[in-house]
Design an enzyme around this catalytic site. Structure first.
Site, PDB file in Angstrom:
ATOM      1  N   TYR A  16       0.829  -1.219   0.000  1.00 34.44           N
ATOM      2  CA  TYR A  16       0.000   0.000   0.000  1.00 34.44           C
ATOM      3  C   TYR A  16       0.865   1.272   0.000  1.00 34.44           C
ATOM      4  O   TYR A  16       0.791   2.086  -0.938  1.00 34.44           O
ATOM      5  CB  TYR A  16      -0.912  -0.060   1.228  1.00 34.44           C
ATOM      6  CG  TYR A  16      -1.686   1.201   1.550  1.00 34.44           C
ATOM      7  CD1 TYR A  16      -2.337   1.942   0.562  1.00 34.44           C
ATOM      8  CD2 TYR A  16      -1.783   1.652   2.876  1.00 34.44           C
ATOM      9  CE1 TYR A  16      -3.057   3.079   0.879  1.00 34.44           C
ATOM     10  CE2 TYR A  16      -2.503   2.778   3.203  1.00 34.44           C
ATOM     11  CZ  TYR A  16      -3.129   3.501   2.202  1.00 34.44           C
ATOM     12  OH  TYR A  16      -3.833   4.633   2.524  1.00 34.44           O
ATOM     13  N   GLY A  41       1.865  -7.920  -1.180  1.00 36.64           N
ATOM     14  CA  GLY A  41       1.735  -6.859  -2.190  1.00 36.64           C
ATOM     15  C   GLY A  41       1.238  -7.401  -3.528  1.00 36.64           C
ATOM     16  O   GLY A  41       0.986  -8.603  -3.683  1.00 36.64           O
ATOM     17  N   TYR A 145       4.403  -5.865  17.521  1.00 31.62           N
ATOM     18  CA  TYR A 145       4.604  -5.020  16.344  1.00 31.62           C
ATOM     19  C   TYR A 145       5.393  -3.765  16.725  1.00 31.62           C
ATOM     20  O   TYR A 145       6.410  -3.430  16.095  1.00 31.62           O
ATOM     21  CB  TYR A 145       3.239  -4.651  15.742  1.00 31.62           C
ATOM     22  CG  TYR A 145       3.343  -3.599  14.675  1.00 31.62           C
ATOM     23  CD1 TYR A 145       3.958  -3.873  13.460  1.00 31.62           C
ATOM     24  CD2 TYR A 145       2.850  -2.311  14.888  1.00 31.62           C
ATOM     25  CE1 TYR A 145       4.067  -2.894  12.482  1.00 31.62           C
ATOM     26  CE2 TYR A 145       2.966  -1.338  13.921  1.00 31.62           C
ATOM     27  CZ  TYR A 145       3.573  -1.631  12.715  1.00 31.62           C
ATOM     28  OH  TYR A 145       3.706  -0.657  11.753  1.00 31.62           O
TER      29      TYR A 145
HETATM   30  N1  UFG Z   1     -10.975  -1.167  14.323  1.00 32.41           N
HETATM   31  C1  UFG Z   1     -12.273  -1.544  14.563  1.00 32.41           C
HETATM   32  N2  UFG Z   1     -12.842  -2.443  13.718  1.00 32.41           N
HETATM   33  C2  UFG Z   1     -12.195  -2.978  12.658  1.00 32.41           C
HETATM   34  C3  UFG Z   1     -10.853  -2.568  12.410  1.00 32.41           C
HETATM   35  C4  UFG Z   1     -10.275  -1.661  13.272  1.00 32.41           C
HETATM   36  O1  UFG Z   1     -12.898  -1.105  15.518  1.00 32.41           O
HETATM   37  O2  UFG Z   1     -12.777  -3.807  11.958  1.00 32.41           O
HETATM   38  C5  UFG Z   1     -10.359  -0.184  15.229  1.00 32.41           C
HETATM   39  C6  UFG Z   1      -9.064  -0.665  15.852  1.00 32.41           C
HETATM   40  O3  UFG Z   1      -9.305  -1.439  16.991  1.00 32.41           O
HETATM   41  C7  UFG Z   1      -8.369   0.672  16.135  1.00 32.41           C
HETATM   42  C8  UFG Z   1      -8.849   1.577  14.994  1.00 32.41           C
HETATM   43  O4  UFG Z   1     -10.029   0.958  14.484  1.00 32.41           O
HETATM   44  O5  UFG Z   1      -8.829   1.196  17.335  1.00 32.41           O
HETATM   45  C9  UFG Z   1      -7.844   1.681  13.866  1.00 32.41           C
HETATM   46  O6  UFG Z   1      -7.463   0.365  13.511  1.00 32.41           O
HETATM   47  P1  UFG Z   1      -6.596   0.015  12.234  1.00 32.41           P
HETATM   48  O7  UFG Z   1      -6.440  -1.465  12.218  1.00 32.41           O
HETATM   49  O8  UFG Z   1      -7.141   0.684  11.036  1.00 32.41           O
HETATM   50  O9  UFG Z   1      -5.212   0.731  12.549  1.00 32.41           O
HETATM   51  P2  UFG Z   1      -4.272   0.557  13.833  1.00 32.41           P
HETATM   52  O10 UFG Z   1      -4.442   1.822  14.621  1.00 32.41           O
HETATM   53  O11 UFG Z   1      -4.438  -0.694  14.545  1.00 32.41           O
HETATM   54  O12 UFG Z   1      -2.851   0.409  13.163  1.00 32.41           O
HETATM   55  C10 UFG Z   1      -2.337   1.330  12.274  1.00 32.41           C
HETATM   56  C11 UFG Z   1      -1.283   0.640  11.424  1.00 32.41           C
HETATM   57  C12 UFG Z   1      -0.137   0.235  12.267  1.00 32.41           C
HETATM   58  C13 UFG Z   1       0.347   1.383  13.097  1.00 32.41           C
HETATM   59  C14 UFG Z   1      -0.766   1.984  13.890  1.00 32.41           C
HETATM   60  C15 UFG Z   1      -0.289   3.153  14.666  1.00 32.41           C
HETATM   61  O13 UFG Z   1      -1.801  -0.502  10.781  1.00 32.41           O
HETATM   62  O14 UFG Z   1       0.880  -0.201  11.420  1.00 32.41           O
HETATM   63  O15 UFG Z   1      -1.777   2.374  12.997  1.00 32.41           O
HETATM   64  O16 UFG Z   1      -1.370   3.819  15.196  1.00 32.41           O
HETATM   65  F1  UFG Z   1       1.281   0.988  13.974  1.00 32.41           F
END
Ligand code: UFG
Length: 330
Positions: A16, A41, A145
């Site tokens: 991405y 990818g 991570y």
């Molecule tokens: N979330 C949901 N439902 C889903 C998916 C995510 O509620 O189906 C929530 C997660 O719990 C989190 C928020 O939405 O609270 C954002 O989740 P993401 O998975 O989109 O992103 P993350 O914050 O977990 O992770 C991203 C990157 C990481 C990075 C991180 C730093 O994927 O590589 O941001 O904040 F480290």
């Protein structure tokens, strides 16, 4: 951007962020070589670069690549990024994010390639003691991570001192959005990130979005994140490379917009942008999630002169939505 024609090796350039970076460098007239093992990818996401399918665990293969190209800067995007998965399968995260990165760095030093831009993460800070989070904030990751990325930051400090390997670590908050011309976008399989999943509900590819926890200590109980447009994130990499080549110094920057949005706020915005109903399901907390992550990006603004072109979450979601419609319609 005043960078002269430069040769970049983009590791993980079929993913991405790497694919958007590759396209941006290509459009600026730089020579780009992409190395990717295609584990997550897509080769058709590599636009304007020479593509080499290779694994960075393989020192010999990497050595061949460095010996046969005159590389100025390496940008490293090849990492596993799923916070929840890192808790369940830490071997995978340390093996790929630390051990393979170590191989890449050793090969760079052996080939006298001394400029490295590293994709770090807000996850190195763990549960923040204050927000917005600046660079001085204590680093105490709460998931493998985050640990894996912090280890590489620490390795890079040692390698600068010992071998003169210069690096810039960019600690991303939440990368989001898509190429404004819709040539590229977010494409993980399986998708785990919030914005693409929400938009899959809007487009009818998914029935509902699960919210992982609504009892956090935030304004509405759902996690707060700082979403940064992929194009703005890539621009920071360009500025970082330029600064590193000019100043010959290693630096670390937090990279976000400084605006926190809860999951519920984000879903409301997505409903406005898409004009679709988005059905929500409450679910239990996901392991390894801090309640709030918001960046203080003062340093990157002051030192690299970085300014976001797309700070508005509505526009970030709009670009992701256009990509979702194009992808879905295929
Ligand atoms: N979330 C949901 N439902 C889903 C998916 C995510 O509620 O189906 C929530 C997660 O719990 C989190 C928020 O939405 O609270 C954002 O989740 P993401 O998975 O989109 O992103 P993350 O914050 O977990 O992770 C991203 C990157 C990481 C990075 C991180 C730093 O994927 O590589 O941001 O904040 F480290």
């Amino acid at each position: 951007m005043s960078l002269d024609k430069t040769t970049f090796l983009i590791v993980g350039g079929a993913g991405y962020i790497g694919s958007h970076m590759t396209l941006m460098l290509h459009e600026l007239g730089h020579q780009v070589i992409v190395v990717d093992n295609l584990s997550t990818g897509f080769e058709d996401a590599v636009i304007g670069a020479k593509f080499i399918r290779a694994d960075i665990h393989d020192y010999h293969n990497l050595d061949q690549i460095f010996m046969s190209h005159s590389i100025d800067v390496v940008m490293h995007f090849a990492a596993h990024i799923d916070v929840g998965e890192s808790v369940r399968d830490p071997f995978k995260y340390y093996r790929n994010n630390v051990v393979a990165t170590q191989t890449l760095l050793e090969c760079m030093v052996a080939n006298k390639v001394n400029h490295f831009v590293f994709s770090s993460t807000a996850a190195i800070f763990g549960e923040p003691e204050y927000v917005p989070i600046d660079e001085a904030h204590i680093k105490q990751p709460i998931n493998p991570y985050g640990h894996s990325k912090l280890m590489v930051e620490q390795m890079l400090e040692s390698y600068d001192q010992a071998y003169g390997l210069k690096s810039i670590c960019l600690r991303y908050f939440n990368a989001a959005g898509a190429d404004p011309k819709t040539r590229l976008g977010e494409r993980h399989d399986p998708e785990t990130h919030l914005i693409p999943l929400v938009l899959q509900v809007a487009s009818g590819r998914r029935d509902a979005i699960s919210i992982f926890g609504d009892d956090y200590d935030t304004q509405d109980g759902t996690c707060v994140r700082d979403y940064i447009h992929i194009v703005d994130l890539c621009k920071a990499h360009l500025l970082a490379a330029e600064c590193m080549l000019r100043e010959k110094a290693s630096q670390r920057f937090n990279l976000g917009n400084g605006n926190g949005y809860s999951i519920k706020q984000l879903i409301d915005i997505a409903m406005r942008v898409t004009n679709k109903e988005i059905i929500i399901q409450s679910s239990s907390r996901r392991e390894g999630d801090p309640a709030t992550l918001v960046a203080d990006s003062t340093l990157v603004k002051n030192i690299l002169n970085w300014e976001p072109e797309y700070p508005d979450l509505e526009e970030i979601i709009l670009h992701a939505w256009k990509w979702e419609l194009k992808h879905f319609n295929r």
